[in-house]
Design an enzyme around this catalytic site. Structure first.
Site, PDB file in Angstrom:
ATOM      1  N   ALA A  78      -8.339   7.117  -6.881  1.00 41.74           N
ATOM      2  CA  ALA A  78      -9.735   7.527  -6.668  1.00 41.74           C
ATOM      3  C   ALA A  78     -10.059   7.619  -5.185  1.00 41.74           C
ATOM      4  O   ALA A  78     -10.764   8.539  -4.744  1.00 41.74           O
ATOM      5  CB  ALA A  78     -10.671   6.540  -7.358  1.00 41.74           C
ATOM      6  N   HIS A 122       0.839  -1.201   0.000  1.00 40.97           N
ATOM      7  CA  HIS A 122       0.000   0.000   0.000  1.00 40.97           C
ATOM      8  C   HIS A 122       0.871   1.247   0.000  1.00 40.97           C
ATOM      9  O   HIS A 122       1.933   1.285   0.626  1.00 40.97           O
ATOM     10  CB  HIS A 122      -0.918   0.007   1.228  1.00 40.97           C
ATOM     11  CG  HIS A 122      -2.108  -0.874   1.066  1.00 40.97           C
ATOM     12  ND1 HIS A 122      -3.357  -0.388   0.774  1.00 40.97           N
ATOM     13  CD2 HIS A 122      -2.237  -2.219   1.135  1.00 40.97           C
ATOM     14  CE1 HIS A 122      -4.205  -1.390   0.676  1.00 40.97           C
ATOM     15  NE2 HIS A 122      -3.548  -2.511   0.889  1.00 40.97           N
ATOM     16  N   PRO A 123       0.434   2.285  -0.693  1.00 39.26           N
ATOM     17  CA  PRO A 123       1.202   3.537  -0.733  1.00 39.26           C
ATOM     18  C   PRO A 123       0.970   4.372   0.521  1.00 39.26           C
ATOM     19  O   PRO A 123      -0.020   4.199   1.226  1.00 39.26           O
ATOM     20  CB  PRO A 123       0.628   4.246  -1.958  1.00 39.26           C
ATOM     21  CG  PRO A 123      -0.806   3.794  -1.990  1.00 39.26           C
ATOM     22  CD  PRO A 123      -0.789   2.359  -1.528  1.00 39.26           C
TER      23      PRO A 123
END
Length: 469
Positions: free
Chosen positions: A387, A368-369
């Protein structure tokens, strides 16, 4: 091999039936006409009938006629039918007509037609189909349709075998152009399935609101029990209809059973109870099927249980960030139609994530960023992550907010060894910041568990969006 049973159906999302004139309930009465189509050596069968009669513990008599059994069935055609006809002739009901029985009942058939009753097919003969080969049962269905059309004057639009096999629905759908098949007891509303290479509507039948329970050990012993059960069933469904979720009350009758005087009186009292209520739609099964097909046609959407592995992974491999191995493992589970929903796929994916070793789960976390981090600034997030972060306003930070997020990200990652993860669609920019500051004080075990929960929630939200499309 997929698990073929649908154990979910409509679940919490029961469709609005929208019965005509805003009816709160549809009452669908079936009269089974079987007399003259039952097992009998006169009909070319190996033994006498032993099912649904007044004889306790009846057994087939191989190679012999059973006079008592025959005369009980004859009561149904000679007396019972006409008593029931007098009670129901002004109502739209459905007849499940055994083709060979209808062929032996010209006067009764004429009375059914005068009353405007729907005459559906109840198969060729009132016999067991469970041990038939596919080709034998197919031949029975074809002959049933041919004879029904010859005797009634039109092919049936509805089908109910009753004593069916595991192949019955598929074969009936293949062989006939049917508005509905009723060989199911799985719901209070019609529903669509794939059968015979097409969308086939099922209008479920009933074993509980059924006078057959007068002829089995665990059944009704007097008319008041039947009447009470019908009334309670009606009242429950009527209340649900008033609350906005109308259903079908399906009632099953047999000439030789309900046609007996003491039982017919119980039916009369139950009908009087129904008629005292406003918004009751008495309908044939054909009318219900036609209404449902028009109001709720079959939907086209994702059907994960019918996908091959490559398609499944292509569709769901990115639900858990950069971790297609989860979808690959989930595909090998015992999936079925009940998994053809966001909740179903999420359960399968989450099972694989939860059961993975800690290092594999850590790999998912580290995939995950950072929130509002360098990857976001460089436009290198996945479409989903982009998004999601934009939805919480993380793509429109002030310089001060961005500096705060950068500092928190560095401190958090340095402490726990994975980035801060939160389901941003459940949050605002302010609540994300507050959670960040709160959770950074956790110990690693607590925070690892919380991060995993958030990963599952992110996956759930992504799937809900995917299935909504």
């Amino acid at each position: 091999m997929r698990y073929p049973r649908d154990m979910t159906g409509y679940g919490e999302n029961v469709p609005a039936a929208n019965w005509p004139n805003g009816a709160k309930i549809a009452v669908q009465i079936v009269l089974n006409y079987e007399e003259g189509g039952e097992n009998n050596i006169l009909h070319g069968d190996a033994a006498s009938e032993a099912f649904l009669s007044e004889i306790t513990g009846a057994a087939p008599w191989p190679g012999q006629r059973h006079w008592n059994m025959e005369s009980i069935y004859e009561y149904g055609s000679r007396a019972g039918f006409w008593r029931v006809h007098r009670l129901l002739k002004d109502l739209p009901i459905t007849v499940y007509g055994v083709a060979t029985a209808l062929a032996r009942a010209p006067q009764q058939l004429a009375a059914m037609k005068r009353a405007g009753w729907e005459i559906a097919s109840h198969g060729l003969k009132w016999i067991e189909h469970k041990d038939m080969s596919v080709e034998e049962e197919r031949a029975q269905i074809r002959e049933a349709i041919r004879l029904h059309t010859e005797v009634v004057g039109a092919p049936p639009r509805g089908w109910y075998t009753g004593r069916c096999s595991i192949n019955t629905i598929e074969l009936a759908a293949e062989e006939c152009d049917l508005a509905y098949i009723a060989d199911s007891y799985a719901d209070d509303l019609p529903y669509w399935i794939k059968a015979g290479g097409k969308d086939q509507l099922i209008v479920p039948y009933t074993m509980d609101c059924n006078d057959m329970r007068f002829a089995i050990q665990a059944g009704y012993t007097n008319g008041h029990q039947f009447e009470s059960y019908l009334k309670d069933s009606f009242d429950m469904l009527y209340d649900e209809g008033q609350a906005g979720a109308p259903k079908v009350l399906s009632i099953g009758l047999h000439c030789r059973l309900i046609g007996r005087p003491g039982r017919a009186m119980a039916l009369k009292r139950a009908l009087d109870h129904f008629r005292q209520h406003e918004g009751v739609w008495f309908a044939t099964r054909e009318q219900i099927a036609d209404h449902w097909a028009k109001t709720h046609p079959p939907k086209r959407g994702l059907t994960p249980s019918s996908m091959d592995k490559q398609s499944f992974v292509a569709e769901f491999g990115g639900i858990f960030e950069h971790s297609p191995w989860i979808a690959e493992a989930a595909f090998d589970l015992d999936l079925g139609p009940t998994h053809d929903s966001a909740a179903g796929v999420h359960n399968a994916l989450a099972r694989m994530f939860r059961s993975a070793p800690e290092d594999k789960r850590l790999g998912v976390l580290t995939a995950h960023p950072d929130l509002a981090g360098k990857l976001a600034a460089a436009g290198r997030l996945t479409r989903e992550s982009t998004a999601e972060q934009a939805g919480a306003g993380l793509d429109m930070l002030t310089d001060e907010e961005r500096a705060t997020f950068t500092k928190l990200n560095e401190t958090y990652t340095g402490k726990f060894g994975f980035p801060f993860i939160i389901a941003v669609r459940d949050n605002t920019k302010a609540s994300i910041m507050a959670a960040f500051k709160r959770r950074i004080e956790n110990d690693r075990e607590t925070e690892f568990a919380e991060a995993c929960r958030q990963v599952e929630r992110i996956a759930e939200l992504r799937l809900q969006e995917k299935f909504a499309e």
